[in-house]
Design an enzyme around this catalytic site. Structure first.
Site, short mmCIF file in Angstrom:
data_model
loop_
_atom_site.label_atom_id
_atom_site.label_comp_id
_atom_site.label_asym_id
_atom_site.label_seq_id
_atom_site.Cartn_x
_atom_site.Cartn_y
_atom_site.Cartn_z
N GLU A 137 0.85 -1.20 0.00
CA GLU A 137 0.00 0.00 0.00
C GLU A 137 0.88 1.24 0.00
OE1 GLU A 137 -3.65 0.94 2.69
OE2 GLU A 137 -2.04 2.24 3.42
N TYR A 177 -6.88 6.75 -0.67
CA TYR A 177 -7.74 7.88 -1.00
C TYR A 177 -7.81 8.73 0.26
CZ TYR A 177 -11.72 9.58 -3.83
OH TYR A 177 -12.56 10.29 -4.63
N ALA A 209 -8.54 11.09 3.45
CA ALA A 209 -9.78 11.24 4.24
C ALA A 209 -10.64 12.35 3.65
CB ALA A 209 -9.42 11.55 5.68
N ASP A 211 -12.60 7.29 5.83
CA ASP A 211 -12.48 8.03 7.09
C ASP A 211 -13.08 9.40 6.86
OD1 ASP A 211 -11.14 6.06 8.52
OD2 ASP A 211 -9.21 6.62 7.67
N ALA A 223 -19.79 0.84 2.65
CA ALA A 223 -18.96 0.33 1.54
C ALA A 223 -19.77 -0.62 0.66
CB ALA A 223 -17.73 -0.37 2.11
N TYR A 253 -11.87 -6.43 9.17
CA TYR A 253 -11.26 -6.04 10.44
C TYR A 253 -11.16 -7.24 11.38
CZ TYR A 253 -12.36 -1.62 8.33
OH TYR A 253 -12.42 -0.59 7.43
P1 FAD Z 1 -18.19 -0.09 6.08
O1 FAD Z 1 -18.13 -1.44 5.50
O2 FAD Z 1 -19.28 0.81 5.60
O3 FAD Z 1 -18.26 -0.25 7.67
C1 FAD Z 1 -18.26 0.86 8.53
C2 FAD Z 1 -19.00 0.49 9.81
O4 FAD Z 1 -20.39 0.28 9.53
C3 FAD Z 1 -18.51 -0.82 10.44
O5 FAD Z 1 -18.59 -0.69 11.83
C4 FAD Z 1 -19.50 -1.86 9.92
O6 FAD Z 1 -19.62 -2.96 10.83
C5 FAD Z 1 -20.78 -1.04 9.85
N1 FAD Z 1 -21.68 -1.48 8.77
C6 FAD Z 1 -21.33 -1.87 7.52
N2 FAD Z 1 -22.43 -2.15 6.80
C7 FAD Z 1 -23.48 -1.94 7.60
C8 FAD Z 1 -24.90 -2.06 7.43
N3 FAD Z 1 -25.43 -2.43 6.27
N4 FAD Z 1 -25.69 -1.74 8.48
C9 FAD Z 1 -25.17 -1.34 9.66
N5 FAD Z 1 -23.84 -1.22 9.88
C10 FAD Z 1 -23.02 -1.51 8.86
N6 FAD Z 1 -9.96 5.18 4.59
C11 FAD Z 1 -9.84 6.22 3.72
O7 FAD Z 1 -10.41 7.30 3.95
N7 FAD Z 1 -9.09 6.11 2.58
C12 FAD Z 1 -8.45 4.95 2.25
O8 FAD Z 1 -7.79 4.88 1.22
C13 FAD Z 1 -8.57 3.82 3.14
N8 FAD Z 1 -7.99 2.63 2.86
C14 FAD Z 1 -8.19 1.54 3.69
C15 FAD Z 1 -7.65 0.29 3.34
C16 FAD Z 1 -7.86 -0.82 4.16
C17 FAD Z 1 -7.29 -2.16 3.74
C18 FAD Z 1 -8.58 -0.69 5.37
C19 FAD Z 1 -8.77 -1.87 6.28
C20 FAD Z 1 -9.11 0.55 5.73
C21 FAD Z 1 -8.94 1.67 4.88
N9 FAD Z 1 -9.48 2.92 5.19
C22 FAD Z 1 -9.35 3.99 4.32
C23 FAD Z 1 -10.21 3.12 6.45
C24 FAD Z 1 -11.71 2.86 6.29
O9 FAD Z 1 -12.27 3.79 5.40
C25 FAD Z 1 -12.34 3.00 7.68
O10 FAD Z 1 -11.94 1.92 8.48
C26 FAD Z 1 -13.84 3.22 7.71
O11 FAD Z 1 -14.16 3.63 9.04
C27 FAD Z 1 -14.67 1.98 7.40
O12 FAD Z 1 -14.57 1.61 6.10
P2 FAD Z 1 -15.34 0.30 5.53
O13 FAD Z 1 -15.13 0.33 4.08
O14 FAD Z 1 -14.93 -0.90 6.26
O15 FAD Z 1 -16.84 0.71 5.88
#
Ligand code: FAD
Length: 286
Positions: free
Chosen positions: A17, A49, A51, A109, A124, A144
Site C-alpha cells: 500500500e 484515498y 480522508a 475516514d 462500503a 477487520y
Molecule cells: P463499512 O463497511 O461501511 O463499515 C463501517 C462500519 O459500519 C462498520 O462498523 C461496519 O460494521 C458497519 N456497517 C457496515 N455495513 C453496515 C450495514 N449495512 N448496516 C449497519 N452497519 C453496517 N480510509 C480512507 O479514507 N481512505 C483509504 O484509502 C482507506 N484505505 C483503507 C484500506 C484498508 C485495507 C482498510 C482496512 C481501511 C482503509 N481505510 C481507508 C479506512 C476505512 O475507510 C475505515 O476503516 C472506515 O471507518 C470503514 O470503512 P469500511 O469500508 O470498512 O466501511
C-alpha cells in the site's frame, strides 16, 4: 489483470500500500518511492484515498502511474466519503480510461469534524454494489480481524462484512494486526459465515513508537506483549527499533504463509527501504 485472478495461482501474493501526496504537495518523492517499490515486483500496489476524498486527483494519477508507467497492477482506493452518486460514473470512466480496473471500495475516514456528514453511499457495500453493476471492475473491500471500531462486537461486524460479500466483493484486505492468532480466528469466523472470497492479511512493519501509537488508535488494533517489550526496550534507539519492527513483521508473514494464508498486504508508509528489507528476508521463502 484482475486481482481476484492472482489468488487462483499457486503462489503467495505480496502487495504494497502506498499513499499519494496531499493536494498541491510535491509528487516527486512519492513517484520515486513507488518506482523503487515496483522494482521489488509486488503482485499489486494499492493507492489510498485521502480522508474526505481530499486526494482524489492524486489517487487517480498515482494509480495510473503505477499501472501504466511502472507496469504493476494498481488497486485504486475509492471512498463513499467524498463520492456523489451523480459523479460516480465519471469517476469510474476516468479509472477505466487509465486502464485501472481494480478498486478497493471503502466507506472512508471522515475529515475532522465531518463525522455526521450525509453520504450518498452510506456503507462500503452500497458502493461495491454500484461499481459491480458496471461489470468493468474487480472490487475489493476492507475487513477487520479485531472488529471495526464503530461495531459493538466482532460478530456484528462479521454480519456487516457479509453485506459486502453479498454485494459482490471479489476479495478482502484486512486491517493491520500484530497477533496472527487474531487473524486465524477471524478466518474461521468468516468461513463459518459463508465468506469465501480471498482475504489478504494486512501487515504493518512498525518502525517508530509515535507511529505505532497513532496506528493503534486509528485502527483499534491491539499490541501484543511481545511487541510492547520491543517498544520498551528500544524506545530511544530508532535504528534498533526499525530493525526489530522489520524482524517482527517478517516473522508474522512467515507464520501466516506457513499456515496457508496466500495474500499479504504490506502497509509500507511509502518507505521502500522497509519494504525492501522485508522482501529480502522473504527471498527463497515465498
Ligand atoms: P463499512 O463497511 O461501511 O463499515 C463501517 C462500519 O459500519 C462498520 O462498523 C461496519 O460494521 C458497519 N456497517 C457496515 N455495513 C453496515 C450495514 N449495512 N448496516 C449497519 N452497519 C453496517 N480510509 C480512507 O479514507 N481512505 C483509504 O484509502 C482507506 N484505505 C483503507 C484500506 C484498508 C485495507 C482498510 C482496512 C481501511 C482503509 N481505510 C481507508 C479506512 C476505512 O475507510 C475505515 O476503516 C472506515 O471507518 C470503514 O470503512 P469500511 O469500508 O470498512 O466501511
Amino acid at each position: 489483470m484482475y486481482i481476484k485472478d492472482y489468488f487462483k495461482k499457486d503462489k503467495s501474493i505480496i502487495s504494497f500500500e502506498i499513499f499519494p501526496p496531499k493536494k498541491d504537495a510535491p509528487v516527486e518523492g512519492v513517484l520515486e518511492a513507488s518506482k523503487l517499490m515496483a522494482d521489488m515486483k509486488p503482485s499489486y500496489m494499492s493507492i489510498t484515498y485521502g480522508a474526505g476524498g481530499t486526494s482524489r486527483d492524486n489517487t487517480v494519477s498515482l494509480s495510473s502511474y503505477v499501472q501504466n508507467e511502472l507496469g504493476i497492477t494498481a488497486l485504486s482506493h475509492l471512498t463513499c466519503v467524498g463520492t456523489k452518486k451523480e459523479e460516480l460514473p465519471r469517476m469510474l470512466r476516468e479509472l477505466k480510461d487509465n486502464n485501472v480496473t481494480n478498486i478497493l471500495a471503502l466507506r472512508g475516514d471522515f475529515p475532522e469534524g465531518g463525522e455526521n456528514m450525509p453520504l450518498h453511499y452510506k456503507h462500503a457495500s452500497n458502493l461495491i454494489e454500484e461499481i459491480k453493476k458496471t461489470g468493468d471492475f474487480c472490487v475489493g473491500g476492507a475487513c477487520y480481524p479485531e472488529g471495526h471500531l464503530e461495531s459493538d462486537n466482532v460478530y456484528i461486524d462479521m454480519e456487516n462484512l457479509k453485506y459486502k460479500v453479498d454485494a459482490g466483493v471479489d476479495f478482502l484486505v484486512s486491517q493491520l494486526f500484530f497477533d496472527n492468532s487474531v487473524f486465524f480466528n477471524f478466518l474461521y469466523r468468516a468461513a463459518a459465515k459463508g465468506i469465501n472470497v480471498p482475504i489478504d492479511a494486512g501487515i504493518m512493519p512498525v518502525t517508530s513508537k509515535k507511529q505505532i501509537k497513532r496506528m493503534c488508535a486509528l485502527s483499534g488494533s491491539a499490541l501484543t506483549p511481545k511487541y510492547k517489550s520491543i517498544l520498551d526496550k528500544y524506545y530511544d534507539k530508532p535504528e534498533s527499533l526499525e530493525k526489530a519492527g522489520i524482524a517482527y513483521a517478517t516473522d508474522q508473514i512467515i507464520d501466516l504463509i506457513a499456515n496457508g494464508v496466500s495474500g499479504i498486504h504490506l502497509y509500507t508508509m511509502n518507505k521502500p527501504e522497509i519494504a525492501g528489507a522485508i522482501m529480502k528476508n522473504l527471498e527463497g521463502i515465498i
